[in-house]
Design a protein around this motif. Structure first.
Motif, PDB file in Angstrom:
ATOM      1  N   CYS A  23      10.687   1.470  -0.151  1.00 44.20           N
ATOM      2  CA  CYS A  23      10.128   0.497  -1.655  1.00 44.20           C
ATOM      3  C   CYS A  23       8.733  -0.079  -0.600  1.00 44.20           C
ATOM      4  O   CYS A  23       8.554  -0.180   0.598  1.00 44.20           O
ATOM      5  CB  CYS A  23      10.967  -0.614  -1.584  1.00 44.20           C
ATOM      6  SG  CYS A  23      10.738  -1.085  -3.236  1.00 44.20           S
ATOM      7  N   ARG A  26       8.961  -5.636   0.099  1.00 49.77           N
ATOM      8  CA  ARG A  26      10.408  -5.921   0.711  1.00 49.77           C
ATOM      9  C   ARG A  26      10.727  -8.038   0.166  1.00 49.77           C
ATOM     10  O   ARG A  26      10.883  -9.117   0.903  1.00 49.77           O
ATOM     11  CB  ARG A  26       9.209  -6.705   1.882  1.00 49.77           C
ATOM     12  CG  ARG A  26       8.752  -5.732   2.604  1.00 49.77           C
ATOM     13  CD  ARG A  26       9.829  -4.636   3.338  1.00 49.77           C
ATOM     14  NE  ARG A  26       8.305  -3.363   4.065  1.00 49.77           N
ATOM     15  CZ  ARG A  26       8.540  -2.549   3.070  1.00 49.77           C
ATOM     16  NH1 ARG A  26       8.494  -2.276   1.956  1.00 49.77           N
ATOM     17  NH2 ARG A  26       7.497  -1.660   3.396  1.00 49.77           N
ATOM     18  N   CYS A  27      11.709  -7.748  -0.557  1.00 51.87           N
ATOM     19  CA  CYS A  27      12.346  -8.618  -0.961  1.00 51.87           C
ATOM     20  C   CYS A  27      13.064  -9.563  -0.020  1.00 51.87           C
ATOM     21  O   CYS A  27      13.881  -9.169   0.842  1.00 51.87           O
ATOM     22  CB  CYS A  27      13.146  -8.824  -2.073  1.00 51.87           C
ATOM     23  SG  CYS A  27      11.558  -7.944  -3.774  1.00 51.87           S
ATOM     24  N   TYR A  29      15.381 -11.284   0.170  1.00 56.09           N
ATOM     25  CA  TYR A  29      17.190 -10.705  -0.054  1.00 56.09           C
ATOM     26  C   TYR A  29      17.894  -9.539  -0.177  1.00 56.09           C
ATOM     27  O   TYR A  29      18.808  -8.926  -0.449  1.00 56.09           O
ATOM     28  CB  TYR A  29      17.599 -11.437  -1.255  1.00 56.09           C
ATOM     29  CG  TYR A  29      17.033 -10.851  -2.947  1.00 56.09           C
ATOM     30  CD1 TYR A  29      16.899  -9.621  -3.056  1.00 56.09           C
ATOM     31  CD2 TYR A  29      16.327 -11.776  -3.716  1.00 56.09           C
ATOM     32  CE1 TYR A  29      16.233  -8.983  -4.239  1.00 56.09           C
ATOM     33  CE2 TYR A  29      14.962 -11.588  -4.358  1.00 56.09           C
ATOM     34  CZ  TYR A  29      15.208  -9.747  -4.608  1.00 56.09           C
ATOM     35  OH  TYR A  29      14.504  -9.795  -6.143  1.00 56.09           O
ATOM     36  N   CYS A  30      16.711  -8.561   0.520  1.00 51.80           N
ATOM     37  CA  CYS A  30      16.909  -6.985  -0.133  1.00 51.80           C
ATOM     38  C   CYS A  30      16.407  -6.308   1.538  1.00 51.80           C
ATOM     39  O   CYS A  30      17.375  -5.952   2.317  1.00 51.80           O
ATOM     40  CB  CYS A  30      16.324  -6.509  -1.322  1.00 51.80           C
ATOM     41  SG  CYS A  30      16.770  -4.948  -1.130  1.00 51.80           S
ATOM     42  N   MET A  31      15.351  -6.911   1.680  1.00 48.43           N
ATOM     43  CA  MET A  31      14.881  -6.170   2.597  1.00 48.43           C
ATOM     44  C   MET A  31      13.964  -6.272   3.739  1.00 48.43           C
ATOM     45  O   MET A  31      14.024  -7.966   3.573  1.00 48.43           O
ATOM     46  CB  MET A  31      13.110  -4.805   2.791  1.00 48.43           C
ATOM     47  CG  MET A  31      14.043  -4.403   1.650  1.00 48.43           C
ATOM     48  SD  MET A  31      13.010  -2.048   2.435  1.00 48.43           S
ATOM     49  CE  MET A  31      12.864  -1.239   1.259  1.00 48.43           C
ATOM     50  N   GLY A  70      15.989   1.247  -3.282  1.00 50.97           N
ATOM     51  CA  GLY A  70      14.358   1.250  -3.317  1.00 50.97           C
ATOM     52  C   GLY A  70      13.911   1.055  -4.474  1.00 50.97           C
ATOM     53  O   GLY A  70      14.469   0.633  -5.619  1.00 50.97           O
ATOM     54  N   GLU A  71      12.484   1.747  -4.453  1.00 50.89           N
ATOM     55  CA  GLU A  71      12.116   1.718  -5.504  1.00 50.89           C
ATOM     56  C   GLU A  71      11.560   3.056  -6.233  1.00 50.89           C
ATOM     57  O   GLU A  71      11.060   3.643  -5.418  1.00 50.89           O
ATOM     58  CB  GLU A  71      10.676   1.054  -4.939  1.00 50.89           C
ATOM     59  CG  GLU A  71       9.580   1.063  -6.832  1.00 50.89           C
ATOM     60  CD  GLU A  71      10.020   0.578  -7.833  1.00 50.89           C
ATOM     61  OE1 GLU A  71      10.822  -0.630  -7.591  1.00 50.89           O
ATOM     62  OE2 GLU A  71       9.847   1.207  -8.614  1.00 50.89           O
ATOM     63  N   ASN A  99      11.166  -2.533  -9.736  1.00 49.20           N
ATOM     64  CA  ASN A  99      10.194  -3.826  -9.450  1.00 49.20           C
ATOM     65  C   ASN A  99       8.867  -3.517 -10.260  1.00 49.20           C
ATOM     66  O   ASN A  99       8.229  -5.085 -10.166  1.00 49.20           O
ATOM     67  CB  ASN A  99       9.872  -3.838  -7.732  1.00 49.20           C
ATOM     68  CG  ASN A  99       8.729  -3.302  -7.585  1.00 49.20           C
ATOM     69  OD1 ASN A  99       8.397  -2.464  -8.094  1.00 49.20           O
ATOM     70  ND2 ASN A  99       9.122  -3.002  -6.417  1.00 49.20           N
ATOM     71  N   SER A 325      18.464  -2.183  -0.757  1.00 47.63           N
ATOM     72  CA  SER A 325      17.882  -1.018  -1.176  1.00 47.63           C
ATOM     73  C   SER A 325      18.235  -0.082  -0.599  1.00 47.63           C
ATOM     74  O   SER A 325      17.905   1.185  -1.131  1.00 47.63           O
ATOM     75  CB  SER A 325      16.751  -1.734  -0.570  1.00 47.63           C
ATOM     76  OG  SER A 325      16.767  -1.430   0.962  1.00 47.63           O
TER      77      SER A 325
HETATM   78 FE1  SF4 Z   1      12.758  -5.268  -3.749  1.00 44.77          FE
HETATM   79 FE2  SF4 Z   1      14.419  -3.603  -5.110  1.00 44.77          FE
HETATM   80 FE3  SF4 Z   1      12.108  -3.500  -2.763  1.00 44.77          FE
HETATM   81 FE4  SF4 Z   1      14.666  -3.822  -2.925  1.00 44.77          FE
HETATM   82  S1  SF4 Z   1      13.972  -2.566  -3.662  1.00 44.77           S
HETATM   83  S2  SF4 Z   1      13.244  -4.996  -1.827  1.00 44.77           S
HETATM   84  S3  SF4 Z   1      14.913  -5.730  -4.773  1.00 44.77           S
HETATM   85  S4  SF4 Z   1      11.931  -4.373  -4.577  1.00 44.77           S
END
Ligand code: SF4
Ligand code: SAM
Length: 329
Positions: A23, A26-27, A29-31, A70-71, A99, A325
């Motif tokens: 991705c 680096r949100c 709540y995720c990474m 992931g993205e 995203n 992710s």
């Molecule tokens: Fe953010 Fe989506 Fe990347 Fe997770 S996978 S860090 S939610 S953009």
């Protein structure tokens, strides 16, 4: 073919496929801020492998496929995968969660390849607060992507999803309500779940859909619309008839009893719940010459063992080792 059912009698018709664990955001709540150790290229399912599994599972009753990560848009040539999947007979809906960072570049190609619906994740409509969550100063870029996509009426609906976190999203509620009222985008809040890399989740860190509903209702009265079967969102319309807004409440109001979904990770593990502690490998059989019948049996057996429910917030709950992710949200 027999429909795909689990051992609790639920019919499985929705598949989420993660196409990469990588991705560009680096949100929080995720990474983690530094990213994660990425999979090697050879570990990730090829487009041809994904197509084979999707085709097989559509034959078993999967109707909706959502591509995620992931993205997904960081995967090279991603629109080509969309064009391989969209013609599969029996597939009713092929959608994408992104995203939005690369949508300005890719929107036209995705539409041409046959994507039918897109969700764009945006947690704040204020640039500094967007940066705080995603650790990237990219709100203008994402909004440009959204506008680019909106030029294509074939893609409908376009949803904007925001993760609902205490001490953050309260301030976003009214701006998002106004955004939902003034644009054609459908806004959904989704409760923060314990799938973050930093393991900062606590029950208290979830801003519930009900709390958000009250904040919005006090400024713009809203009325609930009838719920569709297996829909995860509770959708409300503004009482004055201008727009609607939805709440996905997996923590405060779990919808496991109606769950019709399974997931495949980027490296080909079948996961029957977001919170599964057990997963089933499809890549090894795919690469060692398994027949369609053998693959089908592996999938049916795994789906049969799908978890009854998640245990988030209950004593003894264990957070899965994978982050959102690495699962494919
Ligand atoms: Fe953010 Fe989506 Fe990347 Fe997770 S996978 S860090 S939610 S953009
Ligand atoms: N990168 C894409 C994106 O962000 O849209 C697709 C993958 S992302 C993992 C899919 C969705 O999961 C996003 O809407 C994201 O906000 C959501 N998500 C990630 N971590 C979450 C968490 N801990 N709780 C709730 N939703 C989460």
């Amino acid at each position: 073919m027999e429909p795909l059912v689990d051992g609790h009698g639920r019919r499985i018709s929705d598949l989420r496929v993660s196409v990469t664990d990588r991705c560009n955001f680096r949100c929080q709540y995720c990474m983690p801020a530094d990213g994660l150790p990425w999979l090697e290229r050879s570990e990730v399912l090829s487009f041809e492998e994904i197509e084979r599994v999707v085709r097989l599972m559509v034959g078993m009753g999967i109707e909706d496929v959502r591509l995620t990560g992931g993205e997904p848009l960081v995967r090279r040539d991603f629109p080509r995968l969309v064009s391989m999947l969209s013609p599969i007979e029996g597939l009713k809906d092929l959608s994408l969660t992104t995203n939005g960072y690369l949508l300005e570049r890719d929107a036209a190609a995705l539409v041409g390849a046959g994507i039918s619906r897109v969700n764009v994740s945006i947690d704040s409509l204020q640039r500094d607060r967007f940066f705080q969550i995603t650790r990237r100063d990219s709100l203008p870029q994402v909004l440009r992507g959204l506008e680019e996509l909106a030029k294509h009426p074939e893609v409908h609906p376009i949803k904007v999803n925001a993760v609902a976190m205490r001490n953050f999203t309260e301030e976003e509620a009214i701006p998002f309500a106004e955004f939902a009222r003034s644009t054609a985008f459908q806004v959904r809040f989704i409760e923060f779940m314990p799938l973050d890399a930093d393991q900062n989740w606590t029950p208290d860190s979830v801003l519930t859909g009900e709390e958000l509903r009250q904040i919005i209702n006090s400024a713009y009265p809203i009325e609930e619309l009838p719920r569709e079967p297996s829909a995860t969102a509770r959708v409300f319309r503004f009482a004055d008839g201008t727009g609607e807004i939805g709440f996905i409440n997996p923590v405060s109001e779990p919808f496991c009893a109606d769950c019709n979904r399974v997931r495949i990770t980027a490296e080909g593990k079948l996961r029957t719940c977001l919170f599964s502690l057990h997963e089933t490998d499809l890549r090894e059989p795919l690469r060692s010459g398994a027949s369609e019948a053998e693959l089908e049996k592996i999938i049916r057996d795994a789906v049969w063992r799908k978890e009854l429910k998640h245990h988030v917030g209950e004593p003894g709950f264990r957070q899965p080792p994978r982050t959102m992710s690495a699962i494919g949200g």
